[in-house]
Design an enzyme around this catalytic site. Structure first.
Site, PDB file in Angstrom:
ATOM      1  N   HIS A  17       1.514  -1.108   3.335  1.00 24.98           N
ATOM      2  CA  HIS A  17       2.516  -0.133   3.855  1.00 24.98           C
ATOM      3  C   HIS A  17       3.692  -0.420   4.743  1.00 24.98           C
ATOM      4  O   HIS A  17       4.557   0.396   4.511  1.00 24.98           O
ATOM      5  CB  HIS A  17       1.178   0.843   4.926  1.00 24.98           C
ATOM      6  CG  HIS A  17       0.036   1.276   4.472  1.00 24.98           C
ATOM      7  ND1 HIS A  17      -1.045   0.917   4.844  1.00 24.98           N
ATOM      8  CD2 HIS A  17      -0.183   2.183   3.354  1.00 24.98           C
ATOM      9  CE1 HIS A  17      -2.357   1.248   4.048  1.00 24.98           C
ATOM     10  NE2 HIS A  17      -1.642   2.197   3.203  1.00 24.98           N
ATOM     11  N   GLN A  32      -0.555   6.290  -9.932  1.00 30.23           N
ATOM     12  CA  GLN A  32      -0.343   7.102  -8.987  1.00 30.23           C
ATOM     13  C   GLN A  32       1.418   7.451  -9.084  1.00 30.23           C
ATOM     14  O   GLN A  32       1.808   8.517  -9.302  1.00 30.23           O
ATOM     15  CB  GLN A  32      -0.542   6.865  -7.614  1.00 30.23           C
ATOM     16  CG  GLN A  32       0.104   7.826  -6.447  1.00 30.23           C
ATOM     17  CD  GLN A  32      -0.690   7.457  -5.161  1.00 30.23           C
ATOM     18  OE1 GLN A  32      -1.554   7.944  -4.776  1.00 30.23           O
ATOM     19  NE2 GLN A  32       0.022   6.829  -4.342  1.00 30.23           N
TER      20      GLN A  32
HETATM   21  P1  AMP Z   1      -2.743   4.629   0.996  1.00 26.93           P
HETATM   22  O1  AMP Z   1      -2.571   4.721   2.314  1.00 26.93           O
HETATM   23  O2  AMP Z   1      -3.961   3.581   0.526  1.00 26.93           O
HETATM   24  O3  AMP Z   1      -2.872   5.825   0.170  1.00 26.93           O
HETATM   25  O4  AMP Z   1      -1.322   3.895   0.438  1.00 26.93           O
HETATM   26  C1  AMP Z   1      -0.239   4.498   0.670  1.00 26.93           C
HETATM   27  C2  AMP Z   1       1.020   3.917   0.126  1.00 26.93           C
HETATM   28  O5  AMP Z   1       1.066   2.496   0.329  1.00 26.93           O
HETATM   29  C3  AMP Z   1       0.731   4.160  -1.635  1.00 26.93           C
HETATM   30  O6  AMP Z   1       2.101   4.465  -2.157  1.00 26.93           O
HETATM   31  C4  AMP Z   1       0.221   2.703  -1.811  1.00 26.93           C
HETATM   32  O7  AMP Z   1       0.521   2.599  -3.336  1.00 26.93           O
HETATM   33  C5  AMP Z   1       0.876   1.995  -0.870  1.00 26.93           C
HETATM   34  N1  AMP Z   1       0.363   0.449  -0.857  1.00 26.93           N
HETATM   35  C6  AMP Z   1      -0.986   0.397  -0.766  1.00 26.93           C
HETATM   36  N2  AMP Z   1      -1.420  -0.984  -0.608  1.00 26.93           N
HETATM   37  C7  AMP Z   1      -0.281  -1.284  -0.972  1.00 26.93           C
HETATM   38  C8  AMP Z   1      -0.021  -2.929  -1.372  1.00 26.93           C
HETATM   39  N3  AMP Z   1      -0.946  -3.773  -1.196  1.00 26.93           N
HETATM   40  N4  AMP Z   1       1.209  -3.159  -1.542  1.00 26.93           N
HETATM   41  C9  AMP Z   1       2.437  -2.267  -1.862  1.00 26.93           C
HETATM   42  N5  AMP Z   1       2.161  -1.022  -1.540  1.00 26.93           N
HETATM   43  C10 AMP Z   1       1.025  -0.686  -1.200  1.00 26.93           C
END
Ligand code: AMP
Length: 281
Positions: free
Chosen positions: A37, A153
């Site tokens: 994030h 997504q």
């Molecule tokens: P989430 O809180 O899991 O819904 O993720 C929020 C955003 O952070 C989404 O766009 C995810 O794809 C991105 N995200 C989550 N994990 C990672 C990661 N390991 N590397 C890059 N982006 C991430």
């Protein structure tokens, strides 16, 4: 950093910023922040005047037997990390604020959802597209940042932005991994010690498929071989292991230039996903 919980408050504030010519970078999340994030926030910080982060665990994108209740939450810690990373406005609405008592309209995704997570999580991407339509209208960003960890997504959001004519730029950000290769995820805290130890096999396996295909091994053969190997290395069970064109998410053919190999694995209380996107020479 200001924390805003009301839709009308954040809209009024951001309308004012836009009137003053400020660009807005928006990072939607479900919180329990980690370095993945933070990398989105930093990229938004580098390229926009105002950085808006949302933290909202969206009930609409969880199926009835999924982990909505178990999803990790820690708003105090998130607030600290967001401030440190340079967020200007943290939007933290309740479910009632976002959805109210009645629902008249929801978004349905027509394409790119009959494979991968869309296939095993029916309705998931409708929930994602509905909440993002709302969040984009609430924050009116110049650019929105999404991680390629959730590559399907990103493909769906690209379609949403294109089909609904949102005047915003989509920025896809590379996956952040732990030193042993495991893709960072808020859900990793729900892995047992043993599951966490074997989880790096997921990414290693994807890299082997990518290497084999780049060396000319036929796609089906490469995927089947690595899938079988991975199955024997894991205590969890493989939900899917697929190779498709990206971002169309169709069976690849001789015209496909960019591919995605992606997998999901069920553990006791967590389902992990990972992928590699690569170009054919
Ligand atoms: P989430 O809180 O899991 O819904 O993720 C929020 C955003 O952070 C989404 O766009 C995810 O794809 C991105 N995200 C989550 N994990 C990672 C990661 N390991 N590397 C890059 N982006 C991430």
């Amino acid at each position: 950093m200001r924390v805003v919980t009301k839709i009308t408050d954040i809209q009024a504030e951001l309308i004012e910023e836009k009137k003053n010519g400020k660009s807005i970078g928006f990072v939607p999340t479900m919180g329990f922040l980690h370095e993945g994030h933070i990398s989105l926030i930093k990229q938004a910080r580098n390229n926009n005047d105002i950085v808006v982060l949302s933290i909202f665990v969206n009930p609409l994108q969880f199926g009835p037997n999924e982990d909505y209740d178990k999803y990790p939450r820690d708003f105090d810690r998130d607030q600290m990390l967001a401030k440190e990373a340079g967020v200007d406005v943290l939007f933290y609405p309740t479910v009632v604020e976002m959805y109210g008592a009645t629902k008249t309209v929801a978004v349905h995704v027509e394409d790119r959802t009959d494979v991968l997570c869309g296939k095993s999580r029916p309705g998931h991407f409708d929930g994602v597209a509905t909440v993002l339509t709302k969040l984009i209208n609430i924050t009116m960003p110049t650019r929105a940042y999404f991680g390629l960890k959730d590559a399907q997504q990103v493909a769906v959001v690209e379609g949403l932005i294109h089909d609904f004519h949102f005047p915003i730029e989509l920025v896809g950000v590379d996956i952040k991994r732990d030193e042993d290769g495991l893709a960072l995820s808020s859900r990793n805290v729900n892995l047992t010690k043993e599951e966490r130890q074997e989880a790096p096999h997921l990414h290693r396996s994807l890299l082997k498929v990518k290497k084999a295909i780049c060396e000319g091994v036929p796609i089906a053969e490469a995927v089947e071989m690595e899938k079988a190997k991975l199955e024997s290395q894991l205590s969890g069970s493989i939900d899917y292991y697929e190779l498709l064109s990206y971002p169309e998410l169709k069976q690849p053919d001789s015209t496909s230039k960019r591919l995605i190999v992606a997998l999901a694995v069920f553990y006791k209380s967590v389902r992990l996903i990972d992928n590699e996107i690569f170009d054919l020479q």
